[in-house]
Design a protein around this motif. Structure first.
Motif, PDB file in Angstrom:
ATOM      1  N   GLU A 500       0.835  -1.208   0.000  1.00 12.41           N
ATOM      2  CA  GLU A 500       0.000   0.000   0.000  1.00 12.41           C
ATOM      3  C   GLU A 500       0.864   1.251   0.000  1.00 12.41           C
ATOM      4  OE1 GLU A 500      -3.613   1.891  -0.353  1.00 12.41           O
ATOM      5  OE2 GLU A 500      -3.164  -0.265  -0.424  1.00 12.41           O
ATOM      6  N   ALA A 501       2.008   1.183   0.684  1.00 11.98           N
ATOM      7  CA  ALA A 501       2.922   2.327   0.696  1.00 11.98           C
ATOM      8  C   ALA A 501       3.456   2.593  -0.704  1.00 11.98           C
ATOM      9  CB  ALA A 501       4.068   2.070   1.677  1.00 11.98           C
ATOM     10  N   ASP A 502       3.767   1.535  -1.441  1.00 11.67           N
ATOM     11  CA  ASP A 502       4.227   1.711  -2.814  1.00 11.67           C
ATOM     12  C   ASP A 502       3.123   2.309  -3.689  1.00 11.67           C
ATOM     13  OD1 ASP A 502       6.650   0.644  -2.072  1.00 11.67           O
ATOM     14  OD2 ASP A 502       6.121  -1.408  -2.694  1.00 11.67           O
ATOM     15  N   ARG A 503       1.874   1.860  -3.455  1.00 13.77           N
ATOM     16  CA  ARG A 503       0.774   2.372  -4.285  1.00 13.77           C
ATOM     17  C   ARG A 503       0.535   3.853  -4.045  1.00 13.77           C
ATOM     18  NH1 ARG A 503      -4.483   3.650  -4.208  1.00 13.77           N
ATOM     19  NH2 ARG A 503      -4.638   3.366  -1.957  1.00 13.77           N
ATOM     20  N   ILE A 504       0.469   4.277  -2.791  1.00 16.43           N
ATOM     21  CA  ILE A 504       0.174   5.686  -2.531  1.00 16.43           C
ATOM     22  C   ILE A 504       1.350   6.576  -2.914  1.00 16.43           C
ATOM     23  CG2 ILE A 504      -1.504   5.154  -0.732  1.00 16.43           C
ATOM     24  CD1 ILE A 504       0.580   5.790   1.353  1.00 16.43           C
ATOM     25  N   LEU A 505       2.557   6.014  -2.897  1.00 11.19           N
ATOM     26  CA  LEU A 505       3.693   6.797  -3.384  1.00 11.19           C
ATOM     27  C   LEU A 505       3.594   6.985  -4.882  1.00 11.19           C
ATOM     28  CD1 LEU A 505       6.477   8.141  -2.993  1.00 11.19           C
ATOM     29  CD2 LEU A 505       7.513   5.869  -3.271  1.00 11.19           C
ATOM     30  N   ASP A 506       3.182   5.930  -5.576  1.00 10.64           N
ATOM     31  CA  ASP A 506       3.092   6.007  -7.030  1.00 10.64           C
ATOM     32  C   ASP A 506       1.905   6.862  -7.471  1.00 10.64           C
ATOM     33  OD1 ASP A 506       3.832   5.062  -9.778  1.00 10.64           O
ATOM     34  OD2 ASP A 506       1.853   4.148  -9.654  1.00 10.64           O
ATOM     35  N   GLU A 507       0.749   6.710  -6.808  1.00  6.65           N
ATOM     36  CA  GLU A 507      -0.449   7.424  -7.243  1.00  6.65           C
ATOM     37  C   GLU A 507      -0.548   8.838  -6.692  1.00  6.65           C
ATOM     38  OE1 GLU A 507      -4.077   5.358  -6.710  1.00  6.65           O
ATOM     39  OE2 GLU A 507      -3.383   3.501  -7.646  1.00  6.65           O
ATOM     40  N   TRP A 508      -0.201   9.019  -5.423  1.00 11.95           N
ATOM     41  CA  TRP A 508      -0.414  10.319  -4.791  1.00 11.95           C
ATOM     42  C   TRP A 508       0.878  11.017  -4.401  1.00 11.95           C
ATOM     43  CZ3 TRP A 508      -4.970  10.056  -6.373  1.00 11.95           C
ATOM     44  CH2 TRP A 508      -5.815   8.983  -6.119  1.00 11.95           C
ATOM     45  N   GLY A 509       1.992  10.295  -4.449  1.00 13.98           N
ATOM     46  CA  GLY A 509       3.239  10.928  -4.036  1.00 13.98           C
ATOM     47  C   GLY A 509       3.385  11.024  -2.535  1.00 13.98           C
ATOM     48  N   GLY A 753       0.751  12.136 -18.271  1.00 10.89           N
ATOM     49  CA  GLY A 753      -0.400  12.132 -17.378  1.00 10.89           C
ATOM     50  C   GLY A 753      -1.124  13.453 -17.282  1.00 10.89           C
ATOM     51  N   ILE A 754      -0.769  14.438 -18.138  1.00  9.91           N
ATOM     52  CA  ILE A 754      -1.386  15.762 -18.072  1.00  9.91           C
ATOM     53  C   ILE A 754      -1.966  16.098 -19.448  1.00  9.91           C
ATOM     54  CG2 ILE A 754      -0.975  18.225 -17.685  1.00  9.91           C
ATOM     55  CD1 ILE A 754       1.267  17.463 -15.794  1.00  9.91           C
ATOM     56  N   THR A 755      -3.157  16.642 -19.450  1.00 13.60           N
ATOM     57  CA  THR A 755      -3.789  17.116 -20.686  1.00 13.60           C
ATOM     58  C   THR A 755      -3.858  18.638 -20.662  1.00 13.60           C
ATOM     59  OG1 THR A 755      -6.010  16.958 -19.721  1.00 13.60           O
ATOM     60  CG2 THR A 755      -5.168  15.032 -20.911  1.00 13.60           C
ATOM     61  N   SER A 756      -3.847  19.219 -21.841  1.00 16.43           N
ATOM     62  CA  SER A 756      -3.838  20.686 -21.949  1.00 16.43           C
ATOM     63  C   SER A 756      -4.850  21.120 -22.996  1.00 16.43           C
ATOM     64  CB  SER A 756      -2.447  21.190 -22.342  1.00 16.43           C
ATOM     65  OG  SER A 756      -2.475  22.570 -22.636  1.00 16.43           O
ATOM     66  N   GLN A 757      -5.519  22.240 -22.712  1.00 12.68           N
ATOM     67  CA  GLN A 757      -6.432  22.863 -23.659  1.00 12.68           C
ATOM     68  C   GLN A 757      -6.148  24.359 -23.711  1.00 12.68           C
ATOM     69  OE1 GLN A 757     -10.207  21.081 -21.889  1.00 12.68           O
ATOM     70  NE2 GLN A 757     -10.706  20.938 -24.049  1.00 12.68           N
ATOM     71  N   LEU A 835       5.813  16.657   2.851  1.00 13.97           N
ATOM     72  CA  LEU A 835       5.936  17.019   1.443  1.00 13.97           C
ATOM     73  C   LEU A 835       5.114  16.042   0.607  1.00 13.97           C
ATOM     74  CD1 LEU A 835       7.348  18.687  -0.811  1.00 13.97           C
ATOM     75  CD2 LEU A 835       9.088  16.885  -0.864  1.00 13.97           C
ATOM     76  N   LEU A 836       4.192  16.599  -0.158  1.00 14.39           N
ATOM     77  CA  LEU A 836       3.435  15.804  -1.128  1.00 14.39           C
ATOM     78  C   LEU A 836       4.123  15.945  -2.467  1.00 14.39           C
ATOM     79  CD1 LEU A 836      -0.202  16.820  -0.168  1.00 14.39           C
ATOM     80  CD2 LEU A 836       1.134  14.875   0.655  1.00 14.39           C
ATOM     81  N   SER A 837       4.412  14.834  -3.108  1.00 13.15           N
ATOM     82  CA  SER A 837       5.193  14.883  -4.337  1.00 13.15           C
ATOM     83  C   SER A 837       4.351  14.725  -5.594  1.00 13.15           C
ATOM     84  CB  SER A 837       6.266  13.790  -4.319  1.00 13.15           C
ATOM     85  OG  SER A 837       5.663  12.508  -4.190  1.00 13.15           O
ATOM     86  N   LYS A 838       3.066  14.345  -5.441  1.00 14.13           N
ATOM     87  CA  LYS A 838       2.231  14.142  -6.631  1.00 14.13           C
ATOM     88  C   LYS A 838       0.795  14.524  -6.303  1.00 14.13           C
ATOM     89  CE  LYS A 838       3.080  10.610  -9.231  1.00 14.13           C
ATOM     90  NZ  LYS A 838       3.154   9.244  -9.795  1.00 14.13           N
ATOM     91  N   SER A 839       0.107  15.066  -7.317  1.00  9.45           N
ATOM     92  CA  SER A 839      -1.284  15.503  -7.122  1.00  9.45           C
ATOM     93  C   SER A 839      -2.246  14.448  -7.658  1.00  9.45           C
ATOM     94  CB  SER A 839      -1.520  16.829  -7.839  1.00  9.45           C
ATOM     95  OG  SER A 839      -1.586  16.624  -9.242  1.00  9.45           O
ATOM     96  N   PRO A 840      -3.525  14.493  -7.250  1.00 12.11           N
ATOM     97  CA  PRO A 840      -4.534  13.599  -7.849  1.00 12.11           C
ATOM     98  C   PRO A 840      -4.745  13.938  -9.327  1.00 12.11           C
ATOM     99  CG  PRO A 840      -5.322  14.544  -5.774  1.00 12.11           C
ATOM    100  CD  PRO A 840      -4.079  15.282  -6.138  1.00 12.11           C
ATOM    101  N   ALA A 841      -5.379  13.018 -10.043  1.00 16.70           N
ATOM    102  CA  ALA A 841      -5.577  13.207 -11.480  1.00 16.70           C
ATOM    103  C   ALA A 841      -6.604  14.294 -11.789  1.00 16.70           C
ATOM    104  CB  ALA A 841      -6.023  11.897 -12.131  1.00 16.70           C
ATOM    105  N   SER A 842      -7.412  14.690 -10.802  1.00 17.34           N
ATOM    106  CA  SER A 842      -8.425  15.724 -11.034  1.00 17.34           C
ATOM    107  C   SER A 842      -7.891  17.135 -10.832  1.00 17.34           C
ATOM    108  CB  SER A 842      -9.611  15.505 -10.087  1.00 17.34           C
ATOM    109  OG  SER A 842      -9.186  15.554  -8.733  1.00 17.34           O
TER     110      SER A 842
END
Length: 949
Positions: A500-509, A753-757, A835-842
């Motif tokens: 779970e630690a690996d998952r939250i590091l990968d998904e949320w930082g 992982g980022i979209t732009s308009q 320190l948060l290293s990654k943001s959610p996809a929203s």
């Protein structure tokens, strides 16, 4: 003889007589010249700066009076004077065929005269985007109004043998019909009397259609007037066949005509019961309730009361707006299908109603200064709308509804700004307040889960063990109150080998925390709120249990609808400018006022290292010299899934007296934006498609220089419209145009992982400049010093919206400015900042590359140049706020005001060319019509010679 042949021969004869006379051609030429003169000179089309043809139709009811009277003055009076009428009366043919034949001929000439004015809407459409709905409606109204005037003229002509008397009589009768609904007469009346007179007036009906609303009641009015006077015309001629002695036939005719006119009147009264029999042909349905309003009204479970408080006697500029508001409020009643009750009250006539308005709703009369021919006085009048649902209510005043424009000669022009937006917003607020009743979960539609990623007790500091137990107890206490919409899930990241630690590091930082630097004991303590659409992280701050309840409520409100959202607004701090004084032009008072109408505002100071926990969104306007703590505060708020809107560029406008220069600005954001894939160049965009701005201009006369304030076509003030606004994105799809000053080009290098308009961009005729001198000057020929000749033309992006999983700019938590500020036992009692290293996809990031976007200085300058209030940048930012907060209930209504279609800036020489080109085109039109008539005449003469031979 067949009736259709009689109609055709009569109509053809009338047309031949008309075009055979030189007076006819002079008449058509005069009508076209008058229309062009009114459009370009009287109404000052270019100075008015609105992309429509309303000035033409505003004068059309008056012009058509004289046109119709001139067309019909000789129709029957000449027949009576020359004695040919007796021949007509003795023919064994029904007289209605002659009347209809003459009417058709006059209607064809009327249509030809109106067709000649089509050059004007075509011209406007070639300059800017024209809404053709009101144009088509205007021509329909003009034709029907003209037909009714023609019927009046034919009737008056049938009663005299003098053409001049016929002309004067027709003008008098048509003028009376027009005056019945005009503001000139209605100023002497009020209330129901004015409403009845407005229904009888031909001009007021005309104005209703030319707005772009084709109402069956208005169409019937013109058809009824036409039919009534055509019937009276037939009756007047039929009487010429009668003997002096009365007979049953005569009485039957009188009864028939009387019944015809009476039925036409009764039909009009009956149709007043059906206000929904209309078609809104404007682009975007400006005068019909939008889908968001209908959706909101469909949610009503109890009766909604909308009450209009309108005084019978009010300011002359406000009085014409009352019928429009009444119509709109009635539309709410129609769409509400029994759940909306609409009332209209004149408090001056009802003491109990006035007392209730004053004491219960705090509605007070507003004093207005009015003047007539004899005196000037103050009149206290009501112009308010009450919206009430249950025990919740909201009151709107005239300041919420109106917009004041500067008309020709500096006279004010009062218009309804966007009443549906304000009324629907009030309905939404009272509905949500009543439904919520203080219960947060009533407004949450999808289940929300509090996930706590917390290590075991053996790893947690003692302080955090107590904090965890406290928040668990508070969260569990919410479950019974949540209507099965709230759950909690405590997860130990190190369990199961740390998967779970690996998952939250990968998904949320989410990285392991430590109590102090150098401490080897690592642990996790992260809190998130999740549904099936979005994930946000709750701030833990100083791990104070007293702060958790507020943080949890603020987080849950992000998943709810109907609650007032909180916008954190970071404005530039006062700093010295290029001339040793605070830079001017960075006040954003209007923006604060607009945001506060829909949301709560927190004035954010990023320098304290954090963003207010209650903030649902962060707006950073024109930042300057942001330090590391400020960047960290914004970065970590961003990593928690918060939307950030940034308005920034490397330059900012600065004034010193009459001097205007660009000041270099170090926002402190360049590296952070670059890390997120956005680069803003240190240049400024100029564009051939630009707006006008009041600026001090250096005018050279020989060896002398003078500095004057003038409205200048200013390439630094970009006029963004059409393809410069993304038509597919909710933020910009409803905006007709947008003005952005002193913008810099930005580029986007998308990260995985980022979209732009792209939201905003210049035209293809833009170019770049590195010069700080932005003062315009005129040479001896009056030409501006700004020119893009020889420059590389390009399309530059100005605004973008990014969404996805962003990564933090920081590798580690920055140290506080002073170590002495830290508590001596901090390493024992609480962990250091995480320190948060990654943001959610929203997560969303919106960037506009102009420091002066939505500043008070720029807005006031555009208002002065355009003569109308301008809220384009504010509408853009408010749409961005609503889109970011997933609240689109008002986005489609905010930009629906009909008068915000402005013209692009045009050089004076181009304006003159357009005007004179219309004069030339009108002359060509007349020559073409004359050529066609000559061709047809020769063909008829040839056919006649063949018959005679």
């Amino acid at each position: 003889m067949q009736p259709d042949r009689v109609l055709t021969r009569v109509a053809r004869k009338e047309l031949q007589l008309f075009f055979a006379s030189p007076v006819a051609w002079l008449f058509l030429a005069s009508f076209m010249a008058t229309c062009l003169f009114v459009f370009f000179w009287v109404e000052a089309f270019f100075a008015r700066n609105i992309a429509d043809v309303r000035p033409l139709f505003e004068w059309m009811p008056l012009l058509l009076i004289f046109l119709s009277a001139a067309l019909t003055m000789r129709s029957w009076s000449e027949e009576r004077r020359s004695g040919t009428l007796e021949h007509v009366l003795t023919l064994p043919v029904p007289l209605w065929q002659f009347v209809i034949g003459k009417f058709i001929a006059c209607a064809i000439i009327l249509a030809l005269a109106l067709a000649a004015t089509l050059l004007l809407p075509l011209t406007v459409n070639s300059i800017a985007t024209l809404d053709w709905g009101p144009v088509f409606a205007g021509y329909l109204a003009a034709f029907l109004l003209g037909c009714s005037y023609l019927a009046v003229g034919l009737f008056v002509s049938s009663r005299t043998d003098n053409a001049i008397v016929s002309l004067m009589g027709s003008v008098a009768v048509c003028g009376i019909l027009y005056l019945l609904g005009s503001d000139l007469l209605l100023g002497f009346f009020g209330g129901n009397t004015a409403e009845v007179l407005r229904l009888l007036g031909s001009g007021s009906r005309f104005e209703s259609i030319t707005r772009g609303v084709i109402d069956l009641r208005d169409l019937y009015y013109y058809l009824a007037v036409t039919a009534a006077f055509v019937a009276l015309n037939i009756y007047a001629l039929e009487r010429g066949r009668w003997s002096v002695q009365s007979s049953a036939r005569h009485r039957a005719w009188r009864l028939g005509i009387s019944l015809t006119v009476m039925n036409l009147i009764l039909g009009g009264l009956w149709l007043q019961k059906f206000p929904d029999l209309r078609a809104d042909v404007t682009q975007g349905k400006l005068y019909s309730l939008s889908q968001p309003s209908e959706t909101l009204l469909s949610q009503l479970e109890e009766p909604l009361l909308i009450r209009g408080y309108f005084s019978e006697r009010s300011h002359p500029l406000l009085a014409p707006l009352v019928p429009q508001l009444r119509d709109l409020l009635r539309e709410y009643a129609v769409v509400g299908k029994g759940n909306v009750r609409v009332e209209f009250v004149d408090p001056a006539k009802d003491g109990a109603a006035e007392k209730e308005a004053n004491e219960e709703y705090n509605i007070q009369a507003t004093p207005f200064q009015v003047a007539d021919r004899y005196q000037s006085a103050l009149v206290s009048a009501y112009f308010n709308v009450l919206v009430q649902y249950g025990d919740e209510n909201e009151v709107l005043g005239f300041s919420d509804f109106i917009e004041v424009k500067t008309g020709l000669g500096g006279d004010p022009e009062v218009l309804l700004r966007n009443p549906e937006f304000d009324i629907t917003r009030a309905v939404r607020d009272v509905l949500y307040r009543y439904r919520s009743g203080g219960e947060l979960f009533d407004q949450i539609t999808k289940p929300v889960t509090l996930r706590a990623y917390i290590s075991s007790d053996s790893r947690l500091p003692e302080l955090l063990v107590d904090y965890r137990d406290t928040i668990r107890a508070e969260a569990e206490a919410l479950i019974p109150k949540s209507q099965n919409k709230f759950a909690i899930d405590f997860i130990e990241p190190e369990a199961n080998g740390g998967t779970e630690a690996d998952r939250i590091l990968d998904e949320w930082g989410f990285q392991p925390m430590v109590t102090a630097l150098g401490d080897e004991n690592q642990f996790y303590f992260y809190l998130t709120l999740e549904d099936d659409h979005q994930v946000i992280q709750l701030p833990t701050g100083g791990f104070d249990p007293a702060d958790f309840e507020d943080a949890l409520e603020a987080g849950l409100r992000r998943f709810a609808s109907g609650f007032t959202r909180t916008v954190a607004l970071a404005l530039p701090a006062s700093s010295e400018g290029q001339y040793g004084r605070p830079p001017q032009g960075h006040s954003f008072g209007t923006l604060q006022q607009v945001i506060s109408q829909d949301h709560s505002i927190v004035m954010e100071d990023l320098a304290d290292g954090s963003v207010d926990a209650s903030a649902d969104l962060l707006i950073v306007m024109a930042p300057e010299a942001l330090d590391e703590q400020s960047l960290f505060a914004m970065d970590q708020y961003f990593m928690r899934g918060g939307t950030v809107i940034i308005v920034s560029s490397p330059h900012s406008i600065e004034t010193m007296g009459t001097e205007l220069r660009l000041r270099d600005v170090d926002s402190g954001l360049a590296e952070w934006l670059l890390h997120q894939g956005i680069s803003i160049q240190k240049t400024v965009i100029l564009d051939d498609r630009h707006s006008t701005f009041p600026l001090p201009v250096v005018r050279k006369v020989g060896a002398y220089e003078f500095r004057d304030m003038q409205f200048v076509d200013y390439p630094y003030l970009l006029d963004i419209r059409d393809d410069g606004l993304n038509p597919e994105h909710p933020i910009t799809q409803g905006l007709p145009n947008l003005t952005v000053g002193w913008a810099s080009p930005l580029t986007v290098d998308l990260q995985p992982g980022i979209t732009s308009q792209t939201l905003l961009s210049s035209s293809d005729d833009a170019w770049l400049s590195e010069a700080n001198n932005v003062m315009p000057s005129l040479d001896d020929a009056g030409q501006s010093s700004f020119s893009g000749i020889g420059k590389n033309r390009l399309r530059a992006n100005i605004g973008v919206a990014l969404q996805g999983e962003f990564t933090s700019y920081f590798d580690q938590v920055p140290q506080a400015p002073s170590a002495s500020d830290q508590a001596p036992d901090a390493e024992v009692e609480a962990p250091s900042s995480t320190l948060l290293s990654k943001s959610p996809a929203s997560t969303r990031l919106i960037v506009v590359s102009s420091n002066d976007f939505a500043s008070d200085q720029v807005l006031s300058g555009i208002i002065a140049a355009s003569g109308t209030q301008y809220f384009g940048p504010l509408e853009f930012l408010m749409n961005a706020v609503d889109w970011s907060l997933e609240d689109s209930s008002l986005m489609n209504i905010r930009s629906r005001a009909h008068f915000n279609r402005t013209l692009p800036a045009l050089p004076q020489q181009t304006q003159a060319s357009i005007e004179y080109g219309n004069y030339a085109a009108a002359l060509v039109f007349l020559l073409v019509v004359y050529g066609l008539w000559r061709l047809l005449r020769r063909r008829r003469e040839a056919q006649l010679r063949v018959v005679l031979a």
